[in-house]
Each structure stands twice: as C-alpha cells, then as structure tokens.
Design an enzyme around this catalytic site. Sequence first.
Site, PDB file in Angstrom:
ATOM      1  N   SER A  60       0.809  -1.219   0.000  1.00 58.28           N
ATOM      2  CA  SER A  60       0.000   0.000   0.000  1.00 58.28           C
ATOM      3  C   SER A  60       0.841   1.267   0.000  1.00 58.28           C
ATOM      4  O   SER A  60       0.464   2.261  -0.624  1.00 58.28           O
ATOM      5  CB  SER A  60      -0.943   0.000   1.205  1.00 58.28           C
ATOM      6  OG  SER A  60      -1.794  -1.118   1.185  1.00 58.28           O
ATOM      7  N   HIS A  70       0.708   4.500   4.396  1.00 56.74           N
ATOM      8  CA  HIS A  70      -0.026   5.174   3.337  1.00 56.74           C
ATOM      9  C   HIS A  70       0.412   6.631   3.208  1.00 56.74           C
ATOM     10  O   HIS A  70       0.659   7.121   2.101  1.00 56.74           O
ATOM     11  CB  HIS A  70      -1.531   5.097   3.604  1.00 56.74           C
ATOM     12  CG  HIS A  70      -2.077   3.712   3.521  1.00 56.74           C
ATOM     13  ND1 HIS A  70      -3.442   3.436   3.550  1.00 56.74           N
ATOM     14  CD2 HIS A  70      -1.465   2.504   3.412  1.00 56.74           C
ATOM     15  CE1 HIS A  70      -3.633   2.133   3.459  1.00 56.74           C
ATOM     16  NE2 HIS A  70      -2.445   1.553   3.384  1.00 56.74           N
TER      17      HIS A  70
END
Length: 294
Positions: free
Chosen positions: A199, A245
């Site tokens: 991610s 993230h």
Amino acid sequence: MNQKPQNAQGVPTCYRHPDREAGVRCTRCERPICPECMVDASVGFQCPECVRGGSGTGHAPTATQPRTIAGGTVAADPRLITKILIGLNLAVFLVQLSVGDRFTERFELLGRAYVPLLGSLQGVAEGQSYRLLTAMFLHDPHSYVHILFNMLSLWWIGGPLEAALGRIRYLTLYFVSGLAGSGLTYLIAAPNQPSLGASGAIFGLFGATAVLMRRLNYDMRPVIALLVINLIFTFGWSNIAWQAHIGGLVGGVVVGYAMVHAPRDRRTLIQFGVSGLVLAAVVLMTVVRTIQLT
C-alpha cells in the site's frame, strides 16, 4: 487535413488510443496524444509516428531516441514492470500460504518485539533493516481482499504511470515510495505492531499520478476522488497502517514532482537526486527510531 478524434463531450482523444483523453498535441503534426504516446522533444512532445519519420532537423530517424515525458525510454511493452511487480507480489503471497506464519513473521515490518514463533527478539531495531523492504511484498495471508485490492490498484494506477515515466523512473518511484512508507511506519508506529503490504508504494503512485495529471492539465477530479476514498478507508478502517499510506503518498508526490517538472538539461540529476534525498530521509528516520528503541 487529419481528422482529430473527440469524445462525446468534445474533449480531444488520442489518435492512436481513441478511448483515452489527450491533453497534449504533437508539436509536428498537431494530432492529440495521450501520455503513453508522448515522446519528449526539444520543444514540447511528438507522437511516435513523427519520431519514427525523423527528427525534423536533417538527422537520420535513429538520431532521436523516443523519450517519455520524464525522459525515460519509450518501451515496446509499457506495462512490463507493473506486470513483474504484480507477479512478485503474487508469488510471495503463495509462499506465505505454503510456508505459513513463520515466513510472514520473519519478513514483515516490525520495530522491536519478542516473537514466540521465532523464539527471539525480532525487528528493525535488532538489525533486521531488510524488513523495511521485504514488508512491501507481503500481504495478510488470512485475507485475499488485501492482496486483491492492492494488485488491482497497482494495475490501474501503475500501468499508465509506467508508460508516462519509463521503466527505470517508474521503478525508482515505486521503491522509494514504498520505503518512505516503511520508514514512517517504523518511526511512529508501536514497535510491537507488525505491518505489511504494498500500500505504501501504491499510495506513492497515486501521488505521482496526481502530479502528472496536473502537469498535463488533465481533469484532476477523478484521481482526487479516488485518493480521498482511499484515505477514508485508511483512517476509518481498523488494522490499517496509515503511517505507510501517508509516508508513501508524500514520497510519491515529492519524487513524482521531480520526475515530471525537472528541467530538461538537468533532468536526470534532479530526478535521481531528489529520489536519493527521500531515501536519505528514510535512513534518518530509521536511525532515529533505532536509537530510541535500543
């Protein structure tokens, strides 16, 4: 006179890919072209056909090597690296399923904690800095949704970005963004909280895509909406390492900006120099956190 294709809304579309909007025209033939067809020229961008036909300066056609908007070489398969990355992630996931949790706990991102399955203290603070990298290719073996969502995102976002940047620059962006996400996670997450997944790197691709679309004067609303949705999931869903993230997103924006905005005469120096600075920041975060934990 060449007919310039348009979609139903009157927005020009690429003459080689009618399903894609084109925000740039070839400086020689003036036909609209998408990022995949944009070849960097001394002034503006040219389409592949004009490049193959000659440089326009009296030189042989081979004198001008096709270049992407970021200065990379135009490849025959513009999605090759994306395919390889997806293949690596899937292969590692199969190994996780075959070997079991012992493999995952050996290579996932962990600050410093005792791992009963391995029978010892584990983590980056214990000298296992490789976990910053290996965690980028691991996914939750108990959830197929995790890897499915990440690989679909990698295909949708990564493919067009690879075509626009070129293989080496795209690969640099991917790894620098992923390591930036790992570095921020190691710095501020609980040391006994494991983290894994692609991610961070994928959020970096999101950030670079936004920079590229703004550079080409494309409609920013679709990518912004998609990014907002992902951020909502990031902060609204439990068991998600939001640090990875955010770190990946920031790294992707910084490196992506250098990739598409660097001046042509110093482009390579600036592009890889900025990438090196982001990696230096990752090293600094790692050193600071290791000092705190040991």
